[in-house]
Design a protein around this motif. Structure first.
Motif, mmCIF file in Angstrom:
data_model
loop_
_atom_site.group_PDB
_atom_site.id
_atom_site.type_symbol
_atom_site.label_atom_id
_atom_site.label_comp_id
_atom_site.label_asym_id
_atom_site.label_seq_id
_atom_site.Cartn_x
_atom_site.Cartn_y
_atom_site.Cartn_z
ATOM 1 N N GLY A 136 0.813 -1.209 0.000
ATOM 2 C CA GLY A 136 0.000 0.000 0.000
ATOM 3 C C GLY A 136 0.847 1.259 0.000
ATOM 4 N N GLN A 137 2.162 1.105 0.119
ATOM 5 C CA GLN A 137 3.031 2.287 0.114
ATOM 6 C C GLN A 137 3.015 2.944 -1.269
ATOM 7 O OE1 GLN A 137 4.794 3.756 2.502
ATOM 8 N NE2 GLN A 137 5.778 2.289 3.856
ATOM 9 N N TRP A 138 3.161 2.134 -2.308
ATOM 10 C CA TRP A 138 3.170 2.707 -3.653
ATOM 11 C C TRP A 138 1.801 3.281 -3.994
ATOM 12 C CZ3 TRP A 138 5.037 5.297 -7.307
ATOM 13 C CH2 TRP A 138 4.454 5.327 -8.570
ATOM 14 N N GLY A 226 5.414 1.294 -9.842
ATOM 15 C CA GLY A 226 6.133 1.910 -8.721
ATOM 16 C C GLY A 226 7.567 1.470 -8.567
ATOM 17 N N SER A 227 8.032 0.564 -9.444
ATOM 18 C CA SER A 227 9.401 0.053 -9.291
ATOM 19 C C SER A 227 9.838 -0.565 -10.616
ATOM 20 C CB SER A 227 9.430 -0.985 -8.158
ATOM 21 O OG SER A 227 10.767 -1.304 -7.839
ATOM 22 N N VAL A 228 10.941 -1.287 -10.614
ATOM 23 C CA VAL A 228 11.424 -2.156 -11.700
ATOM 24 C C VAL A 228 11.920 -1.410 -12.959
ATOM 25 C CG1 VAL A 228 10.888 -4.110 -13.230
ATOM 26 C CG2 VAL A 228 9.937 -4.054 -10.920
ATOM 27 N N VAL A 261 15.459 -4.770 -1.377
ATOM 28 C CA VAL A 261 15.045 -4.865 -2.778
ATOM 29 C C VAL A 261 13.723 -5.608 -2.922
ATOM 30 C CG1 VAL A 261 15.616 -5.836 -5.036
ATOM 31 C CG2 VAL A 261 17.372 -4.724 -3.702
ATOM 32 N N GLY A 262 12.729 -4.893 -3.461
ATOM 33 C CA GLY A 262 11.498 -5.537 -3.916
ATOM 34 C C GLY A 262 11.639 -5.596 -5.431
ATOM 35 N N GLY A 263 11.201 -4.511 -6.091
ATOM 36 C CA GLY A 263 11.518 -4.361 -7.513
ATOM 37 C C GLY A 263 12.862 -3.682 -7.703
ATOM 38 N N GLY A 264 13.312 -2.980 -6.651
ATOM 39 C CA GLY A 264 14.661 -2.407 -6.673
ATOM 40 C C GLY A 264 14.764 -0.891 -6.632
ATOM 41 N N SER A 265 13.637 -0.156 -6.495
ATOM 42 C CA SER A 265 13.742 1.297 -6.712
ATOM 43 C C SER A 265 14.410 2.059 -5.573
ATOM 44 C CB SER A 265 12.374 1.899 -7.041
ATOM 45 O OG SER A 265 11.527 1.922 -5.922
ATOM 46 N N ASN A 266 14.132 1.698 -4.303
ATOM 47 C CA ASN A 266 14.762 2.478 -3.223
ATOM 48 C C ASN A 266 16.244 2.135 -3.144
ATOM 49 O OD1 ASN A 266 15.480 1.197 -0.310
ATOM 50 N ND2 ASN A 266 13.970 -0.091 -1.341
ATOM 51 N N PHE A 267 16.547 0.865 -3.384
ATOM 52 C CA PHE A 267 17.950 0.430 -3.391
ATOM 53 C C PHE A 267 18.723 1.209 -4.462
ATOM 54 C CE2 PHE A 267 21.104 -2.229 -5.506
ATOM 55 C CZ PHE A 267 21.978 -2.474 -4.463
ATOM 56 N N LEU A 409 16.741 3.859 4.777
ATOM 57 C CA LEU A 409 15.540 3.563 5.561
ATOM 58 C C LEU A 409 14.382 4.088 4.713
ATOM 59 C CD1 LEU A 409 14.625 2.355 8.242
ATOM 60 C CD2 LEU A 409 14.576 4.652 9.174
ATOM 61 N N SER A 410 13.831 3.167 3.884
ATOM 62 C CA SER A 410 12.954 3.607 2.801
ATOM 63 C C SER A 410 11.578 4.065 3.258
ATOM 64 C CB SER A 410 12.818 2.489 1.757
ATOM 65 O OG SER A 410 12.419 1.277 2.381
ATOM 66 N N GLY A 411 11.160 3.685 4.501
ATOM 67 C CA GLY A 411 9.837 4.141 4.934
ATOM 68 C C GLY A 411 9.594 3.827 6.394
HETATM 69 C C1 LIG Z 1 8.934 1.174 2.457
HETATM 70 C C2 LIG Z 1 9.235 0.339 1.263
HETATM 71 N N1 LIG Z 1 10.502 -0.015 1.035
HETATM 72 C C3 LIG Z 1 10.825 -0.773 -0.031
HETATM 73 C C4 LIG Z 1 9.875 -1.249 -0.900
HETATM 74 C C5 LIG Z 1 10.297 -2.137 -2.034
HETATM 75 O O1 LIG Z 1 10.182 -1.546 -3.283
HETATM 76 P P1 LIG Z 1 11.451 -1.124 -4.095
HETATM 77 O O2 LIG Z 1 12.350 -2.302 -4.169
HETATM 78 O O3 LIG Z 1 10.954 -0.698 -5.423
HETATM 79 O O4 LIG Z 1 12.063 0.019 -3.360
HETATM 80 C C6 LIG Z 1 8.539 -0.900 -0.719
HETATM 81 C C7 LIG Z 1 7.505 -1.359 -1.667
HETATM 82 O O5 LIG Z 1 6.349 -1.215 -1.506
HETATM 83 C C8 LIG Z 1 8.218 -0.089 0.397
HETATM 84 O O6 LIG Z 1 6.961 0.243 0.639
#
Ligand SMILES: Cc1ncc(COP(=O)(O)O)c(C=O)c1O
Length: 452
Positions: A136-138, A226-228, A261-267, A409-411
Motif C-alpha cells: 500500500g506504500q506505492w 512503482g518500481s522495476v 530490494v522488492g523491484g529495486g527502486s529504493n535500493f 531507511l525507505s519508509g
Molecule cells: C517502504 C518500502 N521499502 C521498499 C519497498 C520495495 O520496493 P522497491 O524495491 O521498489 O524500493 C517498498 C515497496 O512497496 C516499500 O513500501
C-alpha cells in the motif's frame, strides 16, 4: 552530529541515469507476441512519451521539471542520520548512517517517482492512472501525487495487504483514489486467477496484470509502475545524490551501501550515485537485501520473463523466480515480487552488487532493536536493510575492522503495527523456499527467449 540536513536549495535538479556508465547495458525488452525488441510505439498506449524516452535514454542526466521540484520541496531534502544509538546498542566499532525517506507525506521513498509520473501524464493529456500496490506504500504515494497534480487514480491492491493494512487503504481513499482487492472480478486477468485459485492471497504480479489491462482498455488512462522500470529507478536517484552530499558534510564516505530490494527502486535510488564512483574505480561494497521467502537475486536465474503474472507486459531481462510465483504472505508486502529491475539484475550479473536473503523473524528482531535505539519504527521492507547493516557491522567487528556503513531507511512502519503485534506475540513464521518449490515456479519461463 546526529542529523545531517541540507537546505531546500540543495535538492538535486537532475536525476542520474546509470545506463550511461554501465559496463554492460541491460539487454532489450522484448515484445510478448513477436519476441522482437519493443519500440516507443508499442509502449505508447500505456505510458507518456517522456517516460518512454527516459526508459531508453543513455544521457548521463535528466533535468527534473520545475513542477516536480515544487512538490519535492514539501519533504525534500530528507535527513541523513548517524545511528550512534544503534551503534552503541549493538556494540559496534563501525559507523552506521541512514538516509530516511519516511518523512514524505505518504511515508516512503515512493513519491519521488509518483510525482514525476503524475506530472508527465498530466502534461501529455492523460486524466487517469491505474496501478498496483503491495503493502500500500506505492498506492498511497501515487494517490497523493495524483491528488496534488490533478488526476484520477485506480489502485489494484494485493489482497493479503488489503486485508492486513486497512489504514493504507484509508489513506488512498483520503487522497481520492479508488482501491480494489486484487485478484478482483473487475478485469479479465483477475477473473482468470480467481477461477483457478478462488482463495489467492494475490501478488504484485497479478495486480500488475489487472492494472495494465485497465490502462490498455481505456484511452484516458495510463499505467503507472512503482518500481522495476528504468525511469522509476532514475527518479529515485535524488536519494543517493542528497546522501552523497550529506556524507561529505559528515566527513565520511561509505565502505558499504545497503538497501532492501522488492523491484529495486529504493535500493537503486541510494546506490546508483555511489555505483557511479565504483564504476569509476572506487572500492565500495554494495549490498541488496531481500526476503528468504522471495529470494529473487540470490536464487532466481537471470532470464527473460514477464513483469506480470498473466503475461501482458513485455519480456524483461532480469533475475526472476517465474512470473506465476506467488510468494508466501510475509509482512513485507512490498518485497513480494517475482522479478527485480533489469538495471539491478545486470549489475548483479556483472559483480557490481551482491545480495543476501533474510528470514522475517531475524528482520523483525533487527527492526525492534533499531526502533528501541533510534526511535523510528521502520517499515518491514526497510527493516531488511537495517538487518543487512547490523550484519555488516557485526562481521566487521569480528574481523577487527571499522567500517562506514550507509543504508536506506525507505519508509516508516506506522501502518504495519499488526505485523509488529504478531512478531511481539511470537506469531510470525519464518518462510524459506526449498529447491523443489523454486524449480517448479521456474517452469513458467521454460520456452521463453534466453538472454544473450
Ligand atoms: C517502504 C518500502 N521499502 C521498499 C519497498 C520495495 O520496493 P522497491 O524495491 O521498489 O524500493 C517498498 C515497496 O512497496 C516499500 O513500501
Amino acid at each position: 552530529m546526529t542529523k545531517i540536513l541540507l537546505p531546500e536549495s540543495e535538492i538535486p535538479t537532475r536525476w542520474y541515469n546509470i545506463a550511461s556508465d554501465m559496463p554492460n547495458r541491460p539487454q532489450p525488452v522484448l515484445h510478448p507476441g513477436t519476441g522482437e525488441p519493443v519500440g516507443p510505439d508499442d509502449l505508447a498506449p500505456l505510458f507518456p512519451m517522456e517516460l518512454i524516452l527516459q526508459e531508453v535514454s543513455t544521457d548521463p542526466e535528466v533535468a527534473i521539471p520545475d513542477e516536480v521540484l515544487d512538490i519535492y520541496r514539501l519533504w525534500r531534502p530528507t535527513p541523513l542520520y548517524r545511528a550512534e544509538r544503534l551503534e552503541r546498542a549493538i556494540g559496534t566499532k563501525s559507523r552506521i548512517f541512514y538516509k530516511y525517506e519516511g518523512v514524505s507525506p505518504p511515508g516512503s521513498h515512493k513519491p519521488n517517482t509518483a510525482v514525476a509520473q503524475a506530472h508527465y501524464n498530466k502534461a501529455e493529456g492523460r486524466s487517469r492512472l491505474s496501478t498496483e500496490t503491495g503493502a500500500g506504500q506505492w498506492g498511497s504515494a501515487l494517490a497523493f501525487a495524483c491528488k496534488l497534480v490533478g488526476l484520477e487514480c485506480k489502485v489494484y491492491m494485493v489482497k493479503v495487504s488489503y486485508e492486513q493494512k486497512p489504514f493504507r487503504r484509508s489513506l488512498m481513499h483520503l487522497w481520492g483514489s479508488e482501491v480494489v482487492a486484487s485478484p478482483s472480478g473487475e478485469t479479465e486477468a483477475g477473473r482468470k486467477v480467481l477461477a483457478e485459485h478462488p482463495d489467492s492471497p494475490g501478488s504484485l504480479g497479478i495486480a500488475i496484470s489487472e492494472a495494465v489491462e485497465d490502462a490498455a482498455s481505456r484511452d484516458d488512462t495510463a499505467y503507472s509502475l512503482g518500481s522495476v522500470l528504468n525511469h522509476v529507478l532514475l527518479h529515485q536517484t535524488v536519494i543517493g545524490q542528497e546522501a552523497f552530499k550529506q556524507m561529505e558534510l559528515a566527513g565520511a564516505f561509505p565502505d558499504t551501501v545497503i538497501g532492501c530490494v522488492g523491484g529495486g527502486s529504493n535500493f537503486a535510488g541510494l546506490a546508483f550515485p555511489f555505483l557511479r564512483e565504483k564504476m569509476a574505480g572506487k572500492e565500495i561494497d554494495v549490498l541488496a537485501c531481500e526476503p528468504a521467502a522471495c529470494p529473487t537475486l540470490t536464487r532466481g536465474p537471470f532470464a527473460y520473463d514477464f513483469g506480470d503474472t498473466v503475461g501482458l507486459t513485455p519480456l524483461v531481462p532480469m533475475h526472476t523466480l517465474g512470473h506465476d510465483f506467488v510468494p508466501a504472505p510475509i509482512h513485507s508486502g512490498g518485497l513480494r515480487y517475482h522479478g527485480v529491475a533489469p538495471l539491478i539484475s545486470q549489475l548483479v550479473l556483472d559483480g557490481m552488487i551482491r545480495a543476501e536473503a533474510y528470514l522475517q523473524r531475524d528482520v523483525f528482531t533487527s527492526a525492534v532493536e533499531f526502533a528501541g535505539a533510534e526511535g523510528i519504527v521502520p517499515a518491514p521492507e526497510s527493516a531488511h536493510a537495517i538487518h543487512g547493516a547490523i550484519g555488516v557491522a557485526r562481521q566487521a567487528d569480528e574481523a577487527g575492522v571499522e567500517k562506514t556503513i550507509l543504508f536506506n531507511l525507505s519508509g516508516h512502519g506506522h501502518f504495519d503495527m499488526a505485523a509488529y503485534d504478531n512478531f511481539i506475540a511470537g506469531n510470525l513464521e519464518d518462510v524459506a523456499l526449498d529447491e523443489a518449490e523454486i524449480e517448479s515456479a521456474l517452469k513458467a519461463i521454460e520456452g521463453l527467449p534466453q538472454p544473450a
